[in-house]
Write a protein that holds these residues in place. Structure first.
Motif, PDB file in Angstrom:
ATOM      1  N   ILE A 125     -27.325   0.898  18.904  1.00 26.66           N
ATOM      2  CA  ILE A 125     -28.268   1.675  18.102  1.00 26.66           C
ATOM      3  C   ILE A 125     -27.923   3.165  18.148  1.00 26.66           C
ATOM      4  N   ASP A 126     -28.367   3.855  17.140  1.00 25.80           N
ATOM      5  CA  ASP A 126     -28.260   5.306  17.098  1.00 25.80           C
ATOM      6  C   ASP A 126     -29.477   5.871  17.824  1.00 25.80           C
ATOM      7  N   PRO A 129     -31.768   8.362  15.249  1.00 25.54           N
ATOM      8  CA  PRO A 129     -31.630   7.921  13.851  1.00 25.54           C
ATOM      9  C   PRO A 129     -32.267   8.902  12.877  1.00 25.54           C
ATOM     10  N   GLU A 132     -34.982   4.697   8.955  1.00 23.54           N
ATOM     11  CA  GLU A 132     -35.412   3.427   9.533  1.00 23.54           C
ATOM     12  C   GLU A 132     -34.315   2.374   9.424  1.00 23.54           C
ATOM     13  N   ASN A 133     -34.324   1.441  10.392  1.00 19.99           N
ATOM     14  CA  ASN A 133     -33.412   0.290  10.339  1.00 19.99           C
ATOM     15  C   ASN A 133     -34.162  -0.847   9.641  1.00 19.99           C
ATOM     16  N   ILE A 134     -34.025  -0.918   8.355  1.00 21.50           N
ATOM     17  CA  ILE A 134     -34.831  -1.840   7.553  1.00 21.50           C
ATOM     18  C   ILE A 134     -34.106  -3.168   7.372  1.00 21.50           C
ATOM     19  N   ILE A 135     -34.844  -4.268   7.576  1.00 17.30           N
ATOM     20  CA  ILE A 135     -34.313  -5.590   7.271  1.00 17.30           C
ATOM     21  C   ILE A 135     -35.125  -6.178   6.122  1.00 17.30           C
ATOM     22  N   ARG A 185     -30.524  -8.358  13.778  1.00 14.69           N
ATOM     23  CA  ARG A 185     -30.107  -7.117  14.441  1.00 14.69           C
ATOM     24  C   ARG A 185     -29.524  -7.358  15.827  1.00 14.69           C
TER      25      ARG A 185
END
Length: 318
Positions: A125-126, A129, A132-135, A185
């Motif tokens: 992970i960053d 960030p 957002e890390n969107i799925i 993820r």
């Protein structure tokens, strides 16, 4: 509404055997089981002990059994319990053999097994960030609500395999393993599957009794997640050639060939040369018509339809 309660009492520090206190009380139609536990402590015996925390059905602390049915005390309405069981109710801890005091049980084995499957997301992970890390919704649906588990332990203590096999990880740990193996993820999918694939502790020792699904107060269906893990073990190439995986393969082959289960062949296919040790049982099964000779094995009248169902539903190559 008047009810009679039989309440389990035991203090591991002072008591040799448990006993039950009989208490009569009037309840309000709005009461939940936790309200009754509170009143037992406040109005009848201040030493009565139980766990509670959120009162919103999300912490899992207040899990108990009412007439043998696992439930969250803060969620279950008394009127529903009375409708199911009548006006005489028995309140017990989720596991009598692990009792510390009254409704409080020692969950050390539960948490130890839970941690075995690494119940956390492993991903690069960053740390800072910018977005957002969107799925996608479709990817989120793959979890099948496994992330709703609150670790109350109801499924674990209802599992008959847990009671006879101290190494067995249990449905709560398997459900949590699936929560991460289904998460796009996560980078530790294969590692977790290798953990739950081990004979003796893993998913292959599940006896498919569905007690975990019956006990789950959040209706998450742990047995469904165990089945998904079976498939993932094959999909990811983790499966080893052993009696458990051969049993899964043999089961499918038998249904595909006959439309019904050939139990004699299934044992032989699963055990290999080890089947010789089962000859005495096989003879008894043969006498009672439980197994038949290969040339006498009947076939389902709907075999063609069954083969189509297998072809359309099978997503895994064994």
């Amino acid at each position: 509404m008047k009810i009679t309660l039989k309440v389990f009492r035991f203090n591991a520090e002072t008591d040799y055997l448990p006993h039950y206190d009989t208490i009569e009380m009037q309840i309000d139609p709005k009461d939940v089981v936790l309200d009754v536990l509170n009143r037992i402590k406040w109005e009848h015996d201040g030493s009565f002990t139980y766990r509670r925390s959120c009162r919103h059905g999300i912490c899992g602390s207040c899990a108990v059994k009412v007439n043998g049915r696992s439930t969250l005390a803060c969620k279950e309405r008394m009127v529903d319990m009375i409708e199911l069981f009548g006006n005489e109710l028995v309140i017990e801890p989720v596991s009598k053999k692990r009792v510390i005091k009254d409704m409080v049980v020692d969950k050390a084995d539960f948490w130890k097994k839970y941690e075995t499957v690494k119940p956390w997301l492993e991903a690069e992970i960053d740390e800072h960030p910018t977005m957002e890390n969107i799925i996608s919704p479709k990817e989120a649906e793959q979890l099948e609500e496994a992330d709703y588990c609150i670790q109350c332990g109801c499924c674990y203590y209802a599992c008959p395999v847990v009671e006879v096999n101290e190494d067995y990880l249990g449905p709560a740990a398997f459900e949590k393993a699936y929560r991460f193996t289904a998460d796009v993820r996560d980078n530790a999918k294969k590692e977790r599957l290798e953990i739950v694939d081990i004979l003796g502790q893993g998913v292959w020792d599940c006896v498919k009794c569905y007690e975990c699904a019956e006990a789950c107060p959040k209706e998450i269906d742990p047995i469904g997640k165990i089945t998904k893990l079976h498939n993932q073990i094959f999909e990811e190439g983790v499966a080893k050639n052993n009696v458990a995986t051969r049993h899964a393969v043999g089961f499918k082959k038998s249904i595909e060939k006959h439309g019904i289960l050939d139990e004699g062949h299934l044992v032989a296919y699963s055990e290999g040369f080890g089947v010789l040790k089962h000859i005495p049982e096989a003879l008894e099964m043969f006498k009672k018509g439980k197994i038949v000779m290969p040339w006498n094995m009947p076939k389902s009248k709907n075999l063609d339809e069954i083969k189509k169902l297998i072809k359309t539903s099978s997503t895994v190559k064994f």
